[in-house]
Design an enzyme around this catalytic site. Structure first.
Site, PDB file in Angstrom:
ATOM      1  N   GLY A  28       0.701  -0.841  -0.414  1.00 59.85           N
ATOM      2  CA  GLY A  28      -0.096  -0.145   0.344  1.00 59.85           C
ATOM      3  C   GLY A  28       0.937   1.700  -0.595  1.00 59.85           C
ATOM      4  O   GLY A  28       2.244   1.305  -0.223  1.00 59.85           O
ATOM      5  N   ARG A  29       0.306   2.022  -0.416  1.00 68.65           N
ATOM      6  CA  ARG A  29       1.048   3.355  -0.383  1.00 68.65           C
ATOM      7  C   ARG A  29       0.430   4.903   0.299  1.00 68.65           C
ATOM      8  O   ARG A  29      -1.504   4.246   0.985  1.00 68.65           O
ATOM      9  CB  ARG A  29       0.880   4.521  -1.466  1.00 68.65           C
ATOM     10  CG  ARG A  29       1.604   3.397  -2.756  1.00 68.65           C
ATOM     11  CD  ARG A  29       1.375   4.452  -3.952  1.00 68.65           C
ATOM     12  NE  ARG A  29       2.831   3.372  -5.040  1.00 68.65           N
ATOM     13  CZ  ARG A  29       2.392   3.310  -5.751  1.00 68.65           C
ATOM     14  NH1 ARG A  29       0.911   3.062  -6.276  1.00 68.65           N
ATOM     15  NH2 ARG A  29       2.259   1.887  -6.841  1.00 68.65           N
ATOM     16  N   GLY A  30       0.909   5.393   1.494  1.00 72.96           N
ATOM     17  CA  GLY A  30       0.402   6.359   2.229  1.00 72.96           C
ATOM     18  C   GLY A  30       0.481   7.684   2.129  1.00 72.96           C
ATOM     19  O   GLY A  30       1.795   8.218   0.705  1.00 72.96           O
ATOM     20  N   GLY A  31       0.612   8.834   2.960  1.00 75.24           N
ATOM     21  CA  GLY A  31       1.395  10.309   2.804  1.00 75.24           C
ATOM     22  C   GLY A  31       2.739  10.241   2.665  1.00 75.24           C
ATOM     23  O   GLY A  31       3.204  11.207   1.345  1.00 75.24           O
ATOM     24  N   MET A  32       3.366   9.207   3.671  1.00 78.33           N
ATOM     25  CA  MET A  32       4.826   9.599   3.754  1.00 78.33           C
ATOM     26  C   MET A  32       5.527   9.010   3.098  1.00 78.33           C
ATOM     27  O   MET A  32       6.418   9.172   2.681  1.00 78.33           O
ATOM     28  CB  MET A  32       5.280   9.152   5.114  1.00 78.33           C
ATOM     29  CG  MET A  32       4.346   9.596   6.302  1.00 78.33           C
ATOM     30  SD  MET A  32       5.789  11.747   6.438  1.00 78.33           S
ATOM     31  CE  MET A  32       6.883  10.665   6.923  1.00 78.33           C
ATOM     32  N   GLY A  33       4.996   7.391   2.107  1.00 78.37           N
ATOM     33  CA  GLY A  33       5.224   6.227   1.999  1.00 78.37           C
ATOM     34  C   GLY A  33       4.687   5.105   0.876  1.00 78.37           C
ATOM     35  O   GLY A  33       3.922   4.901   1.503  1.00 78.37           O
ATOM     36  N   VAL A  35       4.682   0.421   1.787  1.00 84.43           N
ATOM     37  CA  VAL A  35       4.773  -0.022   2.227  1.00 84.43           C
ATOM     38  C   VAL A  35       4.971  -1.203   1.633  1.00 84.43           C
ATOM     39  O   VAL A  35       3.875  -1.896   0.345  1.00 84.43           O
ATOM     40  CB  VAL A  35       4.100  -0.211   3.606  1.00 84.43           C
ATOM     41  CG1 VAL A  35       4.023  -1.899   4.303  1.00 84.43           C
ATOM     42  CG2 VAL A  35       4.111   0.835   4.407  1.00 84.43           C
ATOM     43  N   ASP A 147       0.629  10.000  17.225  1.00 85.40           N
ATOM     44  CA  ASP A 147      -0.171   9.859  16.023  1.00 85.40           C
ATOM     45  C   ASP A 147      -1.527   8.608  16.265  1.00 85.40           C
ATOM     46  O   ASP A 147      -1.222   7.185  15.742  1.00 85.40           O
ATOM     47  CB  ASP A 147       0.486   9.928  15.276  1.00 85.40           C
ATOM     48  CG  ASP A 147      -1.297   9.919  13.657  1.00 85.40           C
ATOM     49  OD1 ASP A 147      -2.539  10.169  13.926  1.00 85.40           O
ATOM     50  OD2 ASP A 147      -0.702   9.176  12.485  1.00 85.40           O
TER      51      ASP A 147
END
Length: 247
Positions: A28-33, A35, A147
């Site tokens: 998956g992808r998120g705001g920081m990077g 995985v 967080d």
């Protein structure tokens, strides 16, 4: 392991070797990077590789915070916090990406469980007590998560226990001056920045105060417990600002 959609840029691909591990697939992808799942070719050990997005890998303050996660988690060394085994640089498509290698988790996030079926009062007590133990160890080392939310609480099956907790994503963690790292590490996040997830943020985080300590994590854990017991967060809202003001 969790993931989200987002932009890519330079990225790892199946078959790439990162350290001793071979990349298998994007999780998956998120705001920081992003995985990725990877495996050790000889012994079959699976890991997850978190890679900073290309544009963030060139920013010294972001990279410092990213690697602070690896150092702080290893210093805490608690069974209910995801284990990080390595970190470093990887060159791909002309870009230098920063990565962290961590244990691969087979389970689901607490947020997924809440949406699917919820949890009982007994399960809530078990989950919250494990989180409290992990946070106590973290705070004892001078590390504030900042967080904590259901998306960052992962539930694994361990023997007869289907709710064994692993806390994820210390990526915006702050090392306080009283703990590991000393005063030189106490400003990893800039004063005045609002960092976190609105529904679970403490009032001092909502105000963008520079001095955020362990009490913000305790507040967030209280919000999570409230949600598990009632089915809703204490301060719902349609907009970011509305929720901040409510807190």
């Amino acid at each position: 392991m969790p993931g989200a959609s987002g932009a890519a840029g330079a990225e790892l691909r199946p078959g790439y070797r990162v350290g001793d591990y071979e990349v298998q697939r994007l999780l998956g992808r998120g705001g920081m990077g992003s995985v990725y799942q990877a495996v050790h070719p000889q012994i079959g050990k699976r890991v997850a590789i978190k890679v900073l997005h290309e544009e963030l890998s060139s920013k010294a303050d972001v990279v410092s915070r990213f690697f602070t996660e690896a150092r702080s988690v290893n210093d805490i060394n608690h069974p209910n916090i995801v284990d990080i085994v390595d970190f470093g640089d990887y060159n791909v498509d002309g870009a230098t990406l920063k990565y962290i290698i961590m244990e691969y988790l087979e389970g689901e996030s607490l947020s997924t469980r809440i949406r699917r079926e919820g949890v009982t009062i007994r399960e809530t007590l078990h989950i919250i007590s494990q989180c409290a133990s992990a946070l106590a160890a973290s705070h004892g080392k001078g590390v504030v998560h900042r967080d904590l939310k259901p998306e960052n609480i992962y539930l694994l099956p361990r023997g007869q226990d289907r709710n064994y907790v692993k806390i994820l994503d210390f990526g915006i963690a702050k090392l306080t001056g009283d703990g590991v790292g000393g005063a030189a590490m106490s400003s990893k996040t800039r004063t005045g920045m609002v960092i976190g997830t609105p529904a679970y943020m403490s009032p001092e985080q909502c105000e963008g105060r520079g001095l955020i300590d362990h009490r913000s994590d305790i507040y967030a854990l209280g919000v999570v417990m409230y949600e598990l017991l009632t089915g809703r967060v204490p301060f719902p809202g349609d907009g970011f600002g509305e929720v901040l003001v409510a807190h």
